[in-house]
Design an enzyme around this catalytic site. Structure first.
Site, PDB file in Angstrom:
ATOM      1  N   GLY A   9       1.286  -1.134   0.157  1.00  0.00           N
ATOM      2  CA  GLY A   9       0.188   0.476  -0.029  1.00  0.00           C
ATOM      3  C   GLY A   9       0.876   1.115   0.223  1.00  0.00           C
ATOM      4  O   GLY A   9       2.186   1.166   0.514  1.00  0.00           O
ATOM      5  N   ARG A  13      -2.573   8.901   3.053  1.00  0.00           N
ATOM      6  CA  ARG A  13      -2.554   9.375   4.227  1.00  0.00           C
ATOM      7  C   ARG A  13      -1.848   9.764   5.224  1.00  0.00           C
ATOM      8  O   ARG A  13      -2.051  11.084   6.019  1.00  0.00           O
ATOM      9  CB  ARG A  13      -3.831   9.318   5.226  1.00  0.00           C
ATOM     10  CG  ARG A  13      -5.550   8.975   4.625  1.00  0.00           C
ATOM     11  CD  ARG A  13      -6.034   9.016   5.590  1.00  0.00           C
ATOM     12  NE  ARG A  13      -6.635   7.833   5.440  1.00  0.00           N
ATOM     13  CZ  ARG A  13      -6.984   7.174   6.455  1.00  0.00           C
ATOM     14  NH1 ARG A  13      -7.696   7.465   7.199  1.00  0.00           N
ATOM     15  NH2 ARG A  13      -7.913   5.608   6.142  1.00  0.00           N
TER      16      ARG A  13
END
Ligand code: UD1
Ligand code: CA
Length: 457
Positions: A9, A13
């Site tokens: 991933g 964020r």
């Protein structure tokens, strides 16, 4: 056992150029926590990491720390099922596969061992949790016999399913042969258009494979990190866990909320630690030690009954028993400070041995020196260890007295019992037992201070 760790991933964020799994928690990249936990389960284990975003940075980290891993690449993030599928060429069919996550750093060995024990007979084991607020997680579906029959993701869940409070932590163990078969049957027919790893639970149930669940011992074990806020929060939870252990062991913390442990911290009982201290790397503290406020101690060993006073900074040092260090001392790598020695205010010691009972109490630099026992180093003493190109050693034998403001130009030796007069610049060896002094002779002459000239008109 096969271990697959998902770490492909992006961690959008985090808002960072550093891949998410390399962000440190308690001084160590999150992925390092997971790998260290795996390594304590068995040194022969060679986990398979699924990488994507930030692959080269992660590989660099693995190489530097010499973690034995194999690496599968997931070019495009098409879901957790697709990610695990990429690892399948690297795992062996006749062992159980355990799936972990690089951004779930604090999973504990005990929990994994319990999970694996349940998987021994070929069962499918899921680490689940009951949450007050299960929003966002995959829900565990059970039939009337309370057997697990599937997992439904939040985004695909009906209002009834959303009521379920038992959630999937993502950590599972199952037979590798079955896993390979199920992964190949996955389809992205869901709200996110992804290959869900969680869909294999339904396939296992259909096949009649026993599905068991187990809970982690601590909630923090299954906390994932998606933002810096969550990372900071998890850091506090982990620090709280570590300090709780210290208190139980018999360590006094004047404020358990104001201490940070970033590494392997071993502390005997009846140690007292004041506020604001940071411990990094491998630190070992023997019993009866007191550590004053705002000390930073890294990769060091401190002997029994020693006092480290406020604002001291120690790195790569061994301090023996009953010594007194600080306040405001800086002890640098390669230093060994003997029993009952004192290193005081604004004294820097580097790569030196200070013998038993010796003292350097004020404003000195002792670098590359071997100092014997019962030596007194006066204020403002400097070992001139560096000639601009090379470093040289200074030897100060037992029972030497060095007067204040002395420079010892290395390589140089001060013999046993010698006295060096204050203000000396020592460029040659000083013989044992004698007073050596280099200083312009003091003289006094008659002298009148000039007077302020008065202006003439
Ligand atoms: C997943 C689970 C969910 C569970 C939750 C726990 C699935 C479908 N859902 O959801 O049931 O409650 O975790 O936190 O598995 N990853 C890859 N490649 C991909 C997709 C993901 O490597 O293509 C990695 C991510 O980096 C992350 C992990 O897998 O570390 C989980 O992915 P994420 O998208 O966060 O899954 P969730 O939607 O949270
Ligand atoms: Ca997640």
């Amino acid at each position: 056992m096969n271990i697959v760790i998902l770490a492909a991933g992006q961690g959008k964020r985090m808002n960072s150029i550093l891949p998410k799994v390399l962000h440190p928690l308690a001084g160590k990249p999150m992925l390092g926590h997971v790998l260290d936990t795996v390594m304590t389960m068995g040194h022969e284990l060679k986990p398979c990491l699924v990488l994507g975003h930030g692959q080269s940075q992660v590989e660099e980290f693995l190489e530097k720390k010499q973690y034995p891993t194999s690496i599968a690449i997931q070019e495009e993030q098409k879901g957790t099922g697709h990610a695990v599928l990429q690892a399948m060429p690297y795992v062996s069919d006749d062992e159980t596969t355990l799936i972990l996550y690089g951004d779930v750093p604090l999973i504990q060995v005990q929990t994994l061992q319990s999970l694996l024990r349940l998987a021994q007979d070929g069962a499918f084991v899921i680490l689940t949790q009951e949450l007050e607020d299960p929003t966002g997680y995959g829900r565990i579906l059970r039939n009337l016999e309370s057997e697990v029959i599937g997992i439904v993701e939040e985004k695909d869940a009906s209002p009834e399913v959303k009521q379920i409070r038992e959630i999937n932590t993502g950590i599972i163990a199952c037979s590798t042969q079955d896993l390979k078969k199920w992964l190949n049957q996955l389809e992205p027919n869901n709200a996110q258009g992804e290959y869900y790893l969680t869909d294999i639970v339904g396939l296992a149930a259909k096949q009649g494979v026993p599905i068991r669940t187990i809970h982690p011992q601590f909630g923090f074990e299954v906390e994932g990190v998606n933002s810096r806020g969550q990372l900071a929060q998890l850091e506090r939870v982990w620090q709280g866990h570590l300090t709780k252990q210290l208190l139980i062991q018999g360590v006094t913390l004047l404020d358990p909320a104001r201490i940070d442990i970033r590494g392997n911290f071993t502390c005997a009982n009846d140690v007292m630690i004041d506020v604001g201290c940071i411990f990094e790397g491998d630190v070992e503290i023997a019993s009866g030690v007191t550590i004053g406020p705002y000390c930073v101690i890294k990769d060091s060993k401190i002997g029994a009954q020693t006092q480290i006073k406020a604002f001291s900074h120690l790195e790569g040092a061994v301090i023996e028993e009953m010594a007194i260090i600080g306040p405001y001392a800086r002890i640098r790598p390669g230093t060994n400070i003997g029993k009952q020695a004192h290193v005081g205010n604004f004294v820097e010691v580097k790569n030196s041995n200070i013998g038993q009972g010796s003292k350097a109490n004020h404003l000195s630099y002792v670098g590359d020196a071997d100092v014997g026992e019962q030596v007194n180093i006066g204020a403002g003493t400097i070992t001139c260890n560096y000639d601009g190109v090379n470093k040289h050693r200074t030897t100060i034998e037992d029972h030497v007295f060095i007067g204040s403001d002395t420079q010892l130009v290395a390589p140089v030796t001060v013999g046993k019992g010698a006295t060096i007069g204050a203000g000396t610049t020592l460029t040659k060896d000083a013989p044992a037992g004698k007073l050596t002094i280099s200083r312009a002779k003091q003289l006094s002459v008659d002298w009148k201070r000039p007077l302020k000239s008065t202006p003439k008109d």
